[in-house]
Enzyme design. Structure first.
Site, mmCIF file in Angstrom:
data_model
loop_
_atom_site.group_PDB
_atom_site.id
_atom_site.type_symbol
_atom_site.label_atom_id
_atom_site.label_comp_id
_atom_site.label_asym_id
_atom_site.label_seq_id
_atom_site.Cartn_x
_atom_site.Cartn_y
_atom_site.Cartn_z
ATOM 1 N N ASP A 244 97.129 29.082 85.213
ATOM 2 C CA ASP A 244 95.803 29.667 85.393
ATOM 3 C C ASP A 244 94.936 28.686 86.176
ATOM 4 O OD1 ASP A 244 93.439 31.030 85.144
ATOM 5 O OD2 ASP A 244 93.533 31.253 82.971
ATOM 6 N N HIS A 338 96.849 41.818 88.311
ATOM 7 C CA HIS A 338 95.616 41.038 88.251
ATOM 8 C C HIS A 338 95.453 40.152 89.485
ATOM 9 C CE1 HIS A 338 92.298 39.139 86.087
ATOM 10 N NE2 HIS A 338 92.783 37.952 86.422
#
Length: 430
Positions: A244, A338
């Site tokens: 991330d 995403h």
């Protein structure tokens, strides 16, 4: 959670030589560490390497203060600390409301106190009064303290004419399940450090400094991986196990300042070199997420879980091939993935600098973990950063069924204070 604006990579978090300060050799020893070493040896050492005093005072065989404790961020500067600094391992977010009857005068006195405390603690020195000794043995540990103003602050202080248009309330999103008691606030403080006691010490000092001028509205606590915990510098992982932080804007990008900071000649003038921060408490529905196979999880995100590379191949930093199809003619990176939806080129160039913390606040009565992400993103204008990306996510992000936005805030974070100034002085005394 977005991909195009992910967290700062840990590449800046290589352990530095003891005594390094922002990559440069440090000289002298902080007052706190002088006090700590004096108690052990009866001596106060003069100017020496940042860790030398600790090493001389430590028992035989003890390790010297490492760069993790010695690293120091600077309070004064063009921008406030805690925006472009590398991720710290511990964080606290806290919002305050001014007390009844408190106005501009009380707010100015409070920001003056807070700024003085932040400067001392970030230098590894004790608080000027009411010192608790919680962090007595520690160095600065990359402590940063950042201050911001909420929409309601300007009503409370009679400064409505100075309120930026960019601070208008965020629109409603279909994924919102917001707790108003844990959202917004007159004042916002972000604390980050690489030592949990240093971070708590700062939190306690800030809260005590508030005195009768302001009361706590809400507080949230978070964490990240500790520097040096991996064999090599890596982009952080979130609680879903996904890498991330791959596509975060970098300070070396030619358009970084334009995207993240208000320009020198921006409006209003007191926000010059400042930024706007969106704070969202995003719960991850981990029980549902963990029922998916690794391949299903990768399709939701559009990246490999093992190394963060796009599903179209390569390494973590390889450009996605959004047009690549499989043998059945289906996009390799699904249309609702995403990572596809959040790319700047899919959102009119919208970008923001994410600098979040993970959180875990125990379990609900049914055993569901209350865990997720304290989403913190920075941009020169939220209407050109966070809002268009979140609107796009709202319309069909595959990740949306596995997360829930439970709290939200938007704050104006003015530029850094010059030596002799306090944060927000140009607003409160302008």
């Amino acid at each position: 959670m977005t991909d195009q604006d992910q967290t700062l990579p840990e590449t800046a978090r290589l352990p530095r030589q003891a005594g390094a300060e922002n990559g440069s050799p440090r000289t002298g020893v902080s007052r706190r560490r002088l006090l700590g070493t004096a108690g052990a040896t009866g001596l106060v050492l003069g100017a020496a390497g940042a860790a030398a005093g600790y090493a001389a005072a430590a028992p035989a065989g003890a390790a010297p203060l490492t760069s993790l404790g010695a690293d120091r961020a600077m309070f004064h500067g063009k921008h406030q600390p805690g925006i472009t600094d590398a991720l710290q391992s511990c964080g606290h977010l806290i919002a305050f409301d001014l007390a009844a009857g408190a106005g501009r005068t009380e707010a100015a006195a409070l920001l003056r106190r807070w700024s003085a405390t932040a400067e001392r603690l970030m230098a590894g020195e004790p608080a000027s009064h009411g010192e608790t000794d919680v962090a007595r043995d520690a160095g600065p540990s990359s402590l940063t303290i950042t201050f911001g103003f909420g929409h309601s602050f300007f009503d409370r202080t009679g400064l409505q004419k100075q309120r930026p248009a960019a601070l208008d309330p965020l629109p409603d999103f279909s994924s919102d399940h917001l707790d108003k008691a844990r959202s917004n606030g007159d004042l916002w403080v972000q604390i980050g450090a690489d030592d949990a006691l240093v971070a708590f010490h700062a939190l306690r000092a800030i809260q005590k400094d508030a005195g009768s001028a302001a009361r706590v509205r809400w507080q949230m606590n978070g964490f990240n991986r500790s520097p040096g915990a991996t064999a090599r510098p890596m982009t952080a992982r979130n609680l879903m196990g996904q890498i991330d932080g791959t596509g975060n804007p970098k300070p070396t990008d030619s358009d970084f300042d334009r995207r993240i900071f208000v320009p020198e000649n921006g409006t209003p003038s007191w926000m010059a070199n400042g930024s706007y921060v969106v704070v969202r408490r995003i719960r991850m529905l981990l029980d549902d997420w963990e029922k998916l196979s690794p391949a299903q999880q990768e399709n939701v995100i559009g990246r490999r879980k093992s190394d963060g590379a796009p599903l179209t191949g390569g390494t973590e930093t390889t450009e996605m091939d959004l047009e690549k199809t499989d043998k059945n003619g289906e996009y390799v990176i699904p249309v609702n993935a995403h990572a596809r939806i959040t790319r700047p080129d899919q959102n009119g160039g919208a970008a923001m600098l994410r600098r979040p913390f993970s959180y875990h606040d125990g379990y609900d009565a049914d055993g569901t973990p209350d865990a997720g992400l304290l989403f913190i993103c920075w941009q020169a204008d939220p209407l050109r950063g966070f809002v268009p990306v979140q609107r796009k996510l709202d319309r069909g992000d595959a990740l949306s069924q596995y997360i829930r936005h439970e709290a939200s805030g938007l704050f104006a974070v003015p530029g850094g204070a010059a030596k002799g100034e306090y944060v927000g002085q140009r607003l409160l005394e302008g």
